[in-house]
Design a protein around this motif. Structure first.
Motif, PDB file in Angstrom:
ATOM      1  N   ARG A   1       0.853  -1.187   0.000  1.00 23.63           N
ATOM      2  CA  ARG A   1       0.000   0.000   0.000  1.00 23.63           C
ATOM      3  C   ARG A   1       0.897   1.248   0.000  1.00 23.63           C
ATOM      4  O   ARG A   1       0.908   2.027   0.963  1.00 23.63           O
ATOM      5  N   CYS A   2       1.667   1.428  -1.054  1.00 24.70           N
ATOM      6  CA  CYS A   2       2.644   2.516  -1.117  1.00 24.70           C
ATOM      7  C   CYS A   2       1.963   3.867  -0.907  1.00 24.70           C
ATOM      8  O   CYS A   2       0.855   4.106  -1.382  1.00 24.70           O
ATOM      9  N   ILE A   3       2.646   4.760  -0.212  1.00 26.67           N
ATOM     10  CA  ILE A   3       2.024   5.999   0.262  1.00 26.67           C
ATOM     11  C   ILE A   3       1.573   6.917  -0.864  1.00 26.67           C
ATOM     12  O   ILE A   3       0.668   7.724  -0.681  1.00 26.67           O
TER      13      ILE A   3
ATOM     14  N   LEU B   1      11.462   0.288  -6.059  1.00 26.37           N
ATOM     15  CA  LEU B   1      12.260   0.239  -4.832  1.00 26.37           C
ATOM     16  C   LEU B   1      12.471   1.668  -4.351  1.00 26.37           C
ATOM     17  O   LEU B   1      13.275   2.405  -4.909  1.00 26.37           O
ATOM     18  N   ASP B   2      11.747   2.053  -3.318  1.00 28.77           N
ATOM     19  CA  ASP B   2      11.759   3.448  -2.868  1.00 28.77           C
ATOM     20  C   ASP B   2      12.666   3.707  -1.682  1.00 28.77           C
ATOM     21  O   ASP B   2      12.822   4.861  -1.267  1.00 28.77           O
ATOM     22  N   SER B   3      13.278   2.665  -1.146  1.00 26.60           N
ATOM     23  CA  SER B   3      14.237   2.858  -0.062  1.00 26.60           C
ATOM     24  C   SER B   3      15.147   1.648   0.041  1.00 26.60           C
ATOM     25  O   SER B   3      14.722   0.510  -0.193  1.00 26.60           O
TER      26      SER B   3
ATOM     27  N   SER C   1       9.680  -0.469   4.587  1.00 23.51           N
ATOM     28  CA  SER C   1       8.450  -1.013   5.171  1.00 23.51           C
ATOM     29  C   SER C   1       7.428   0.088   5.425  1.00 23.51           C
ATOM     30  O   SER C   1       6.220  -0.081   5.178  1.00 23.51           O
ATOM     31  N   LYS C   2       7.904   1.261   5.866  1.00 23.78           N
ATOM     32  CA  LYS C   2       7.004   2.372   6.134  1.00 23.78           C
ATOM     33  C   LYS C   2       6.394   2.917   4.848  1.00 23.78           C
ATOM     34  O   LYS C   2       5.172   3.138   4.770  1.00 23.78           O
ATOM     35  N   MET C   3       7.214   3.144   3.826  1.00 20.68           N
ATOM     36  CA  MET C   3       6.724   3.741   2.581  1.00 20.68           C
ATOM     37  C   MET C   3       5.791   2.799   1.821  1.00 20.68           C
ATOM     38  O   MET C   3       4.885   3.251   1.110  1.00 20.68           O
TER      39      MET C   3
END
Length: 316
Positions: A23-25, A117-119, A126-128
């Motif tokens: 559920r990407c932000i 891949l955002d981080s 995991s947060k994003m």
């Protein structure tokens, strides 16, 4: 296949599902819960692709949602790959579960991968993504390289205040590995993107990393501007649809998983292909041709555009 402005449309972005295991932000909002109920079947997808190939499509990118949530994904890929006219068959994925399926997808005919891949930080990733596992992504990349998958591109959506501190780490990834890292400008779709303050323009990154120099594009119609530095094994690309509009050379259309042909990410107009699917291949051919002809000149991101679909409902 030409549109009304003389652009050659030969690229289909094919969304096979709205469902996703993340559920990407910047993508999914609220408590939406999508099912497979309205998704095109593998047979329906195959019929649409056949007509689009007849009309001149030569590149197909499988997207979602997350394509890997479909158990028949290998069959969908194989049905597309049987068309020799399709010179480039690729897929965008978050790589959750890729490691155990990438060899079969390669055998089915998949040629390349774009991996979101955002981080590179386990906790931030995991947060994003709201629950994703960084280890799954890295394992999927390793497995893709091991099975001989073609050029791997890493897609990173830059969000100010979230992952902007990792820009240098991603650039080093492109330097040390044969991987293209592409920084994607946050688009004004959904609450996070429409706010406008979280967007990081490419000029800001290039100013901070002057060692990056322009290089020739891999494809004349690609949306990214590519850069590299001395000793780089890969490239750093910037996809900037808001600050650097590339509509004049746009060669793509999108098919949503519920059967709507969308001409532009930044325009809400769509054509429902299901009625034509229920009739004949000839009707499907003409419906697609007429819809492509009406492709708009460009997107409307710069005019407070509000998308009626979230990103996962359009196809990345």
């Amino acid at each position: 296949m030409l549109d009304q402005f003389g652009r050659e449309i030969d690229y289909l972005r094919l969304s096979v599902t709205e469902r996703c295991n993340l559920r990407c932000i910047y993508c999914r909002e609220g408590n939406d819960c999508f099912t497979a109920e309205n998704e095109l079947s593998a047979k329906e997808i195959s019929r649409i692709v056949e007509q689009m190939v007849a009309l001149g499509v030569r590149k197909v990118r499988v997207t979602g949602g997350e394509p890997l949530v479909r158990s028949d994904l290998e069959q969908i890929v194989a049905d597309i790959a049987r068309h020799p006219e399709v010179a480039d068959l690729c897929m965008t994925t978050n790589a959750q579960g890729l490691e155990n399926r990438v060899a079969d997808l390669r055998c089915a005919g998949l040629g390349r991968l774009n991996i979101s891949l955002d981080s590179l930080c386990k906790e931030r990733y995991s947060k994003m993504t709201r629950g994703g596992h960084l280890g799954d992504v890295l394992g999927g990349i390793d497995a893709a390289l091991a099975c001989g998958m073609g050029l791997i591109k890493v897609n990173t959506v830059l969000v100010r205040g979230e992952n902007d501190s990792e820009i240098g780490d991603f650039i080093r990834l492109a330097k040390e590995y044969p991987i293209d890292v592409r920084f994607i400008e946050l688009m004004p779709i959904g609450r996070l993107g429409e706010d406008g303050t979280r967007r990081i323009p490419s000029a800001e990154v290039l100013e901070a990393y002057p060692e990056l120099r322009p290089v020739a594009p891999r494809s004349p119609c690609q949306p990214s501007e590519d850069f590299a530095g001395e000793g780089f094994r890969g490239r750093v690309g910037f996809i900037s649809p808001v600050s650097h509009k590339f509509c004049g050379v746009c060669n793509r259309v999108r098919l949503t998983s519920d059967g709507h042909l969308r001409m532009c990410l930044g325009d809400n107009a769509e054509t429902d292909l299901r009625p034509a699917l229920e009739r004949s291949d000839e009707m499907l051919f003409e419906t697609i041709r007429e819809a492509v002809w009406k492709k708009p000149r460009g997107h409307h991101f710069e005019t407070l555009f509000h998308s009626l679909r979230a990103m996962n409902r359009i196809g990345g």
